[in-house]
Design a protein around this motif. Structure first.
Motif, PDB file in Angstrom:
ATOM      1  N   THR A  72      -7.706  -5.017   4.435  1.00 33.55           N
ATOM      2  CA  THR A  72      -8.389  -4.179   3.435  1.00 33.55           C
ATOM      3  C   THR A  72      -7.581  -2.948   3.026  1.00 33.55           C
ATOM      4  O   THR A  72      -7.856  -2.340   1.997  1.00 33.55           O
ATOM      5  CB  THR A  72      -9.762  -3.719   3.967  1.00 33.55           C
ATOM      6  N   ARG A  73      -6.588  -2.575   3.844  1.00 34.51           N
ATOM      7  CA  ARG A  73      -5.806  -1.364   3.542  1.00 34.51           C
ATOM      8  C   ARG A  73      -4.451  -1.646   2.907  1.00 34.51           C
ATOM      9  O   ARG A  73      -3.764  -0.721   2.483  1.00 34.51           O
ATOM     10  CB  ARG A  73      -5.610  -0.544   4.826  1.00 34.51           C
ATOM     11  N   THR A 130     -11.670  -9.245  12.697  1.00 31.48           N
ATOM     12  CA  THR A 130     -11.406  -7.973  12.010  1.00 31.48           C
ATOM     13  C   THR A 130     -12.619  -7.546  11.175  1.00 31.48           C
ATOM     14  O   THR A 130     -12.925  -6.357  11.080  1.00 31.48           O
ATOM     15  CB  THR A 130     -10.159  -8.069  11.115  1.00 31.48           C
ATOM     16  N   SER A 131     -13.296  -8.524  10.560  1.00 38.77           N
ATOM     17  CA  SER A 131     -14.506  -8.218   9.778  1.00 38.77           C
ATOM     18  C   SER A 131     -15.584  -7.646  10.681  1.00 38.77           C
ATOM     19  O   SER A 131     -16.289  -6.693  10.307  1.00 38.77           O
ATOM     20  CB  SER A 131     -15.035  -9.472   9.085  1.00 38.77           C
ATOM     21  N   TYR A 168      -9.661 -13.280  10.945  1.00 41.20           N
ATOM     22  CA  TYR A 168     -10.338 -12.591   9.837  1.00 41.20           C
ATOM     23  C   TYR A 168     -11.770 -12.219  10.235  1.00 41.20           C
ATOM     24  O   TYR A 168     -12.251 -11.124   9.930  1.00 41.20           O
ATOM     25  CB  TYR A 168     -10.338 -13.483   8.598  1.00 41.20           C
ATOM     26  N   GLU A 220     -18.382 -14.407  -0.874  1.00 46.15           N
ATOM     27  CA  GLU A 220     -19.011 -13.339  -1.656  1.00 46.15           C
ATOM     28  C   GLU A 220     -20.239 -13.807  -2.438  1.00 46.15           C
ATOM     29  O   GLU A 220     -20.820 -13.026  -3.195  1.00 46.15           O
ATOM     30  CB  GLU A 220     -17.982 -12.722  -2.607  1.00 46.15           C
ATOM     31  N   LYS A 237      -3.049  -0.499  -0.979  1.00 46.43           N
ATOM     32  CA  LYS A 237      -4.144   0.250  -1.609  1.00 46.43           C
ATOM     33  C   LYS A 237      -3.620   1.350  -2.523  1.00 46.43           C
ATOM     34  O   LYS A 237      -4.257   1.699  -3.515  1.00 46.43           O
ATOM     35  CB  LYS A 237      -5.054   0.849  -0.522  1.00 46.43           C
ATOM     36  N   ASN A 249      -5.129  -5.563   9.057  1.00 45.01           N
ATOM     37  CA  ASN A 249      -5.181  -4.411   8.141  1.00 45.01           C
ATOM     38  C   ASN A 249      -5.324  -4.859   6.689  1.00 45.01           C
ATOM     39  O   ASN A 249      -4.910  -4.143   5.767  1.00 45.01           O
ATOM     40  CB  ASN A 249      -3.915  -3.566   8.302  1.00 45.01           C
ATOM     41  N   ASP A 308     -14.630  -4.120  11.603  1.00 45.15           N
ATOM     42  CA  ASP A 308     -14.891  -3.241  10.457  1.00 45.15           C
ATOM     43  C   ASP A 308     -16.377  -2.965  10.313  1.00 45.15           C
ATOM     44  O   ASP A 308     -16.800  -1.847  10.009  1.00 45.15           O
ATOM     45  CB  ASP A 308     -14.367  -3.877   9.162  1.00 45.15           C
ATOM     46  N   ARG A 358     -12.990 -16.906  -1.066  1.00 44.32           N
ATOM     47  CA  ARG A 358     -13.591 -15.630  -1.492  1.00 44.32           C
ATOM     48  C   ARG A 358     -14.871 -15.856  -2.292  1.00 44.32           C
ATOM     49  O   ARG A 358     -15.875 -15.159  -2.093  1.00 44.32           O
ATOM     50  CB  ARG A 358     -12.581 -14.852  -2.356  1.00 44.32           C
ATOM     51  N   LYS A 380      -5.629  -7.933  -3.360  1.00 43.21           N
ATOM     52  CA  LYS A 380      -6.030  -8.844  -2.283  1.00 43.21           C
ATOM     53  C   LYS A 380      -5.249 -10.147  -2.329  1.00 43.21           C
ATOM     54  O   LYS A 380      -4.887 -10.703  -1.290  1.00 43.21           O
ATOM     55  CB  LYS A 380      -7.527  -9.112  -2.363  1.00 43.21           C
ATOM     56  N   GLU A 387      -8.141  -4.468  -7.625  1.00 44.92           N
ATOM     57  CA  GLU A 387      -8.541  -4.954  -6.296  1.00 44.92           C
ATOM     58  C   GLU A 387      -8.247  -6.435  -6.107  1.00 44.92           C
ATOM     59  O   GLU A 387      -7.737  -6.855  -5.062  1.00 44.92           O
ATOM     60  CB  GLU A 387     -10.037  -4.684  -6.077  1.00 44.92           C
TER      61      GLU A 387
END
Length: 388
Positions: free
Chosen positions: A31-32, A167-168, A164, A103, A35, A29, A171, A99, A45, A41
């Motif tokens: 990303t949530r 889950t990605s 990870y 990204e 929040k 969870n 999602d 990250r 994170k 952000e």
């Protein structure tokens, strides 16, 4: 070093399992998390990653002789402090390095499989690069086992990366299915709108058609030239109404031309009892409006002006620009609008077309002062570029 009792071992294992479950639940969870409490952000994170790493690190620590050694020699608080320091370093440096790699624009353009491989390798390499030297600063000499540190770090980094990635992927699948549903809903909405507009385009006031055909029949006996002129005008009007080539818009210029065609028919029918003037800003002629929007308003003016009174009716069509966009107004010298207007099919069709094509960007007004008129304010300006 004293070996843990069976009870202590059970407590360690239970705590380890609970922390592992908590850690992987938080990871699933990710990303949530926080929040609603942390707005930034990046900070959110980093805090989430710190908590996840702490849970997973504490879950594995009881399985290590080093952690148990520190607990018995320096106390549980000292052992947890070491884990907190290790977690903080991993979260601050490890996560943010991973990250930046994930990204990266070039990495984002790769396929999901290639991105996954890069992600797993980055997790492992960064984890080893941070934790191998870190163990030399945090643990006593007798606990420095570079082989164990590297293996455990590869295990934790790889496992974390796999969870990870999973889950990605989930999602991504959820987003894909959501996008497919959104696309289908948009398509259905577009088809519904088209069907509604087709229905509006296809309907013509039956009374107007009946009266026009009767006038043509009478004129064919008394005045053949006028009958022919009226027939051609009626044909042009119907051609414009039904032959719109799947385009729901027309230019102001085209709408004005069709309004003039309609007035030709009515002038032939009522001869000297109808007088019309048209004023249009030249710069507005190539702006788009819903098709067949002016004729119903002019027809309404004829119906409630000339037909209701039988006297000379003056109708004025004016289209001018203002600060909010532009206004199309039809005024006449007929009886005033009642306090409660009950719009007929023509006016209702105008409103429906505006609601479908310019939702929230128009106003339809009836007024009696300073003169009787119905006006349409168009706030969304769309220019027919090919027509310029």
């Amino acid at each position: 070093m004293r070996q843990p009792t069976i009870l202590e071992f059970i407590i360690f294992i239970t705590a380890s399992l609970a922390l592992a479950i908590a850690g992987f639940y938080l990871l699933a969870n990710f990303t949530r998390l926080f929040k609603t409490t942390i707005r930034n952000e990046l900070v959110r994170k980093n805090v989430a990653v710190w908590l996840i790493i702490l849970c997973i690190s504490l879950a594995i620590s009881p399985l290590s002789n080093g952690f148990i050694y520190i607990v018995y020699t320096h106390g549980i608080a000292h052992a947890i402090l070491i884990e907190l320091l290790s977690t903080t370093v991993n979260a601050l440096f490890g996560y943010n390095i991973v990250r930046l790699v994930v990204e990266n624009k070039k990495v984002k353009s790769f396929t999901f499989l290639r991105r996954t491989i890069i992600l797993l390798l980055t997790f492992v390499v960064v984890s080893v690069a941070i934790n191998a030297p870190l163990s030399y600063f945090l643990y006593p000499v007798q606990l420095r086992n570079i082989g164990f540190t590297i293996l455990s770090t590869i295990y934790i980094g790889g496992l974390t990366g796999l969870v990870y990635t999973l889950t990605s992927y989930l999602d991504l699948e959820r987003k894909r299915k959501f996008d497919e549903k959104e696309l289908e809903l948009s398509r259905l909405q577009a088809l519904k709108t088209k069907a509604e507009l087709d229905a509006l385009h296809s309907k013509v006031n039956p009374h107007f058609l009946y009266n026009a055909l009767n006038s043509i029949a009478d004129l064919s006996i008394t005045d053949g030239k006028k009958a022919r002129k009226m027939t051609v005008a009626l044909a042009d009007l119907f051609r414009y109404s039904i032959n719109y080539s799947s385009n729901n818009y027309s230019t102001v210029k085209e709408e004005v031309e069709m309004a003039e065609v309609y007035l030709v028919i009515e002038k032939i029918r009522f001869e000297d009892q109808l007088n019309c003037t048209i004023k249009v800003d030249e710069e507005l002629k190539h702006y788009l409006v819903p098709r067949f929007i002016l004729q119903p308003l002019i027809e309404n003016a004829v119906k409630h002006g000339l037909k209701a009174t039988g006297q000379m009716t003056v109708i004025e069509l004016e289209i001018k620009k203002n600060e909010a966009g532009f206004v199309m107004s039809v005024s006449d010298n007929g009886p005033a609008f009642p306090d409660e207007i009950n719009p007929g099919y023509g006016v209702k069709s105008v409103y429906d077309k505006l609601e479908l094509l310019f939702p929230g960007n128009f106003e339809l007004k009836f007024s009696n002062t300073p003169r009787k008129q119905v006006s349409i304010q168009i706030k969304k300006l769309m220019k027919n570029e090919p027509g310029i």
